[in-house]
Motif scaffolding. Structure first.
Motif, PDB file in Angstrom:
ATOM      1  N   GLU A  63       0.835  -1.201   0.000  1.00 20.28           N
ATOM      2  CA  GLU A  63       0.000   0.000   0.000  1.00 20.28           C
ATOM      3  C   GLU A  63       0.867   1.248   0.000  1.00 20.28           C
ATOM      4  O   GLU A  63       0.574   2.240  -0.685  1.00 20.28           O
ATOM      5  N   VAL A  64       1.946   1.226   0.751  1.00 23.23           N
ATOM      6  CA  VAL A  64       2.857   2.367   0.821  1.00 23.23           C
ATOM      7  C   VAL A  64       3.522   2.624  -0.522  1.00 23.23           C
ATOM      8  O   VAL A  64       3.550   3.753  -1.021  1.00 23.23           O
ATOM      9  N   THR A  65       4.079   1.569  -1.121  1.00 24.16           N
ATOM     10  CA  THR A  65       4.799   1.769  -2.382  1.00 24.16           C
ATOM     11  C   THR A  65       3.861   2.127  -3.527  1.00 24.16           C
ATOM     12  O   THR A  65       4.239   2.875  -4.434  1.00 24.16           O
ATOM     13  N   ALA A  66       2.621   1.630  -3.487  1.00 28.72           N
ATOM     14  CA  ALA A  66       1.690   1.881  -4.580  1.00 28.72           C
ATOM     15  C   ALA A  66       0.988   3.226  -4.464  1.00 28.72           C
ATOM     16  O   ALA A  66       0.753   3.901  -5.486  1.00 28.72           O
ATOM     17  N   ASN A  67       0.689   3.639  -3.230  1.00 33.98           N
ATOM     18  CA  ASN A  67      -0.199   4.790  -3.062  1.00 33.98           C
ATOM     19  C   ASN A  67       0.355   5.926  -2.220  1.00 33.98           C
ATOM     20  O   ASN A  67      -0.263   6.998  -2.170  1.00 33.98           O
ATOM     21  N   GLN A  68       1.490   5.723  -1.555  1.00 37.37           N
ATOM     22  CA  GLN A  68       1.945   6.741  -0.607  1.00 37.37           C
ATOM     23  C   GLN A  68       3.391   7.179  -0.827  1.00 37.37           C
ATOM     24  O   GLN A  68       4.014   7.747   0.079  1.00 37.37           O
ATOM     25  N   ALA A  69       3.936   6.948  -1.968  1.00 38.77           N
ATOM     26  CA  ALA A  69       5.354   7.224  -2.178  1.00 38.77           C
ATOM     27  C   ALA A  69       5.722   8.676  -1.883  1.00 38.77           C
ATOM     28  O   ALA A  69       6.839   8.969  -1.419  1.00 38.77           O
ATOM     29  N   ASP A  70       4.797   9.596  -2.135  1.00 41.46           N
ATOM     30  CA  ASP A  70       5.091  11.011  -1.908  1.00 41.46           C
ATOM     31  C   ASP A  70       5.089  11.382  -0.423  1.00 41.46           C
ATOM     32  O   ASP A  70       5.530  12.481  -0.059  1.00 41.46           O
ATOM     33  N   LEU A  71       4.630  10.473   0.438  1.00 37.80           N
ATOM     34  CA  LEU A  71       4.562  10.765   1.867  1.00 37.80           C
ATOM     35  C   LEU A  71       5.770  10.225   2.628  1.00 37.80           C
ATOM     36  O   LEU A  71       5.899  10.472   3.833  1.00 37.80           O
ATOM     37  N   TRP A  72       6.648   9.505   1.933  1.00 35.75           N
ATOM     38  CA  TRP A  72       7.785   8.864   2.578  1.00 35.75           C
ATOM     39  C   TRP A  72       9.085   9.256   1.879  1.00 35.75           C
ATOM     40  O   TRP A  72       9.104   9.576   0.692  1.00 35.75           O
ATOM     41  N   THR A  73      10.167   9.179   2.609  1.00 36.34           N
ATOM     42  CA  THR A  73      11.483   9.559   2.107  1.00 36.34           C
ATOM     43  C   THR A  73      12.104   8.432   1.299  1.00 36.34           C
ATOM     44  O   THR A  73      12.079   7.262   1.717  1.00 36.34           O
ATOM     45  N   ASP A  74      12.656   8.769   0.146  1.00 38.33           N
ATOM     46  CA  ASP A  74      13.411   7.806  -0.649  1.00 38.33           C
ATOM     47  C   ASP A  74      14.756   7.597   0.037  1.00 38.33           C
ATOM     48  O   ASP A  74      15.597   8.496   0.066  1.00 38.33           O
ATOM     49  N   LEU A  75      14.970   6.419   0.597  1.00 41.63           N
ATOM     50  CA  LEU A  75      16.168   6.164   1.385  1.00 41.63           C
ATOM     51  C   LEU A  75      17.434   6.109   0.545  1.00 41.63           C
ATOM     52  O   LEU A  75      18.537   6.186   1.090  1.00 41.63           O
ATOM     53  N   ARG A  76      17.296   6.015  -0.773  1.00 40.98           N
ATOM     54  CA  ARG A  76      18.485   6.037  -1.628  1.00 40.98           C
ATOM     55  C   ARG A  76      19.227   7.358  -1.498  1.00 40.98           C
ATOM     56  O   ARG A  76      20.449   7.427  -1.720  1.00 40.98           O
ATOM     57  N   ASP A  77      18.518   8.398  -1.146  1.00 42.06           N
ATOM     58  CA  ASP A  77      19.102   9.735  -1.059  1.00 42.06           C
ATOM     59  C   ASP A  77      19.585  10.076   0.343  1.00 42.06           C
ATOM     60  O   ASP A  77      19.849  11.245   0.650  1.00 42.06           O
ATOM     61  N   THR A  78      19.695   9.063   1.216  1.00 42.06           N
ATOM     62  CA  THR A  78      20.085   9.277   2.605  1.00 42.06           C
ATOM     63  C   THR A  78      21.272   8.378   2.958  1.00 42.06           C
ATOM     64  O   THR A  78      21.671   7.520   2.158  1.00 42.06           O
ATOM     65  N   PRO A  79      21.827   8.546   4.151  1.00 42.91           N
ATOM     66  CA  PRO A  79      22.921   7.648   4.568  1.00 42.91           C
ATOM     67  C   PRO A  79      22.535   6.183   4.622  1.00 42.91           C
ATOM     68  O   PRO A  79      23.419   5.326   4.711  1.00 42.91           O
TER      69      PRO A  79
END
Length: 437
Positions: free
Chosen positions: A112-128
């Protein structure tokens, strides 16, 4: 962590650098950082909100991290039921305020998160935490990755399956109590029901063979590759015969008096049953080990044991992720903490302390020889590693959590209210379809 996945925790804890627990309300307004984190005495406060027992506090990991990083203050809280935690989190996410810097996501919710909420969570690729994405079993990492490659969570644990049972109660009922002897009796789930009937014939007064029909159902479906969705993401609740078969078998156990008719993680009598002997067996994903210890207490040590699923099947029920809401003001510090908590050594420590089985491949190698004296010295590392290796790669979908909860409630109506299983099934299916349309 049920999940269930629902897991256990009954207190709200806040940790300070001096390892003192703050009250849930704080001693004063100036003592408690706001929900989005902040700064206290020059330290960066990272707020962590989870459900049940992830094992970090119990294993001393929050305290260890603060000792090694004196500029960090961790404030932690946990909600006992994931079914309460998730709706509250949705309200906070949608309002853009009130979320913690780090939030837990149960595996049944990750699609549900990956399909519908991607804009509400941080892309961890861009973090440590980005460099750590490759450290986890493939399916665990893939499930938290969006179609365009964003990684929204790092895996904490997975939920390989076994059966936990009270060896003392099995002996009283005249059944074999050694794990190998039980495994030899259990070639199928039908054999499990037959064993339950034998148990009830000689059971101690007030003891049921199994805790709940819903728990049995979740154990059975944990061995399936396709559960509520197919590979295209379509809901297959109505057409998946394996689900209906699992439902009917679990309903039969409930109708036949083999279950204690208790609602897992909700009914206080279920919590008490681990120590009082209300039930003699329970479907046991690895994270259930910590729950049993917490509820049965020291008096339960040596009473409980573990055996494999019928036929030596592998299965998975539960597991979770750590993720950073987009609203967090401390993304870099939160990502560093996530990366550390999910590293091999920390995941191995959590398994040794509370039973949450690692999703980090390096940690899996570390825990293979683990035994647990509380469970009669059971080789829990071997049992759960084998189950994980034998488990199918499950197809996850956005309505897994909704469907699982509806089926469990439908089975509870069979146990408690005597609803006909066919009617209960139809009601459960209708509830799911009404929620997803």
């Amino acid at each position: 962590m049920d999940t269930r996945r629902t897991r256990t925790a009954s207190v709200v804890a806040a940790l300070t650098a001096g390892a003192l627990a703050l009250s849930a309300c704080g001693d004063s307004a100036s003592d408690e950082p706001d929900a989005a984190g902040g700064s206290t005495d020059g330290k960066t406060t990272i707020t962590v909100a989870l459900f049940g027992t992830f094992g970090y506090e119990e294993s001393g990991l929050f305290e260890q991290y603060m000792e090694e990083n004196p500029d960090i203050l961790i404030q932690y809280e946990s909600t006992q039921g994931e079914d309460k935690y998730w709706p509250a989190l949705q309200t906070k996410l949608n309002s853009g305020s009130g979320t913690a810097d780090i939030q837990g996501i149960e595996v049944a919710r990750i699609s549900e998160v990956t399909a519908n909420q991607a804009d509400l969570w941080t892309d961890l690729r861009d973090t440590p935490a980005g460099e750590r994405v490759e450290d986890y079993v493939d399916w665990k990492a893939n499930a938290a990755t969006t179609a365009d490659g964003k990684v929204l969570g790092l895996g904490t644990d997975i939920g390989p399956m076994a059966l936990c049972y009270r060896s003392d109660l099995f002996e009283e009922a005249g059944l074999p109590s050694e794990p190998d002897e039980l495994a030899a009796r259990l070639g199928s789930w039908e054999d499990f029901i037959t064993l339950g009937e034998e148990f009830q014939a000689g059971a101690p007064e007030g003891t049921a063979f199994h805790d709940s029909a819903g728990g049995l159902y979740n154990a059975i479906v944990s061995t399936e590759e396709q559960i509520y969705h197919d590979e295209s993401g379509e809901l297959v609740l109505e057409s998946n015969q394996a689900l209906r078969d699992a439902f009917d078998l679990a309903a039969r156990a409930g109708q036949s008096g083999l279950t204690a008719k208790l609602e897992q993680f909700v009914d206080p009598s279920w919590d008490g049953g681990f120590g009082s002997g209300t039930f003699a067996s329970i479907a046991c994903p690895s994270w259930m080990i910590g729950y049993i210890k917490g509820k049965a207490g020291d008096a339960g040590s040596g009473q409980w044991n573990i055996t494999t699923l019928p036929g030596g099947q592998g299965g998975n029920w539960g597991g979770a992720y750590l993720a950073i809401p987009e609203a967090s003001e401390n993304k870099e510090e939160a990502a560093e903490l996530i990366a550390w908590l999910t590293d091999a050594e920390q995941q191995a420590a959590v398994f040794s302390n509370v039973g949450n089985f690692p999703s980090n491949t390096g940690a899996i190698e570390l825990v293979g020889d683990t035994t647990d004296e509380y469970f009669n010295g059971a080789p829990i590392g071997q049992v759960f590693t084998t189950s994980a290796q034998n488990a199918p790669t499950q197809i996850l979908g956005p309505y897994d959590g909704v469907a699982k909860n509806a089926m469990v409630q439908a089975l509870l109506s069979v146990e408690v209210n005597g609803v006909d299983p066919a009617d209960a099934w139809e009601t459960g299916v209708s509830q799911v379809l009404n929620q997803v349309r």
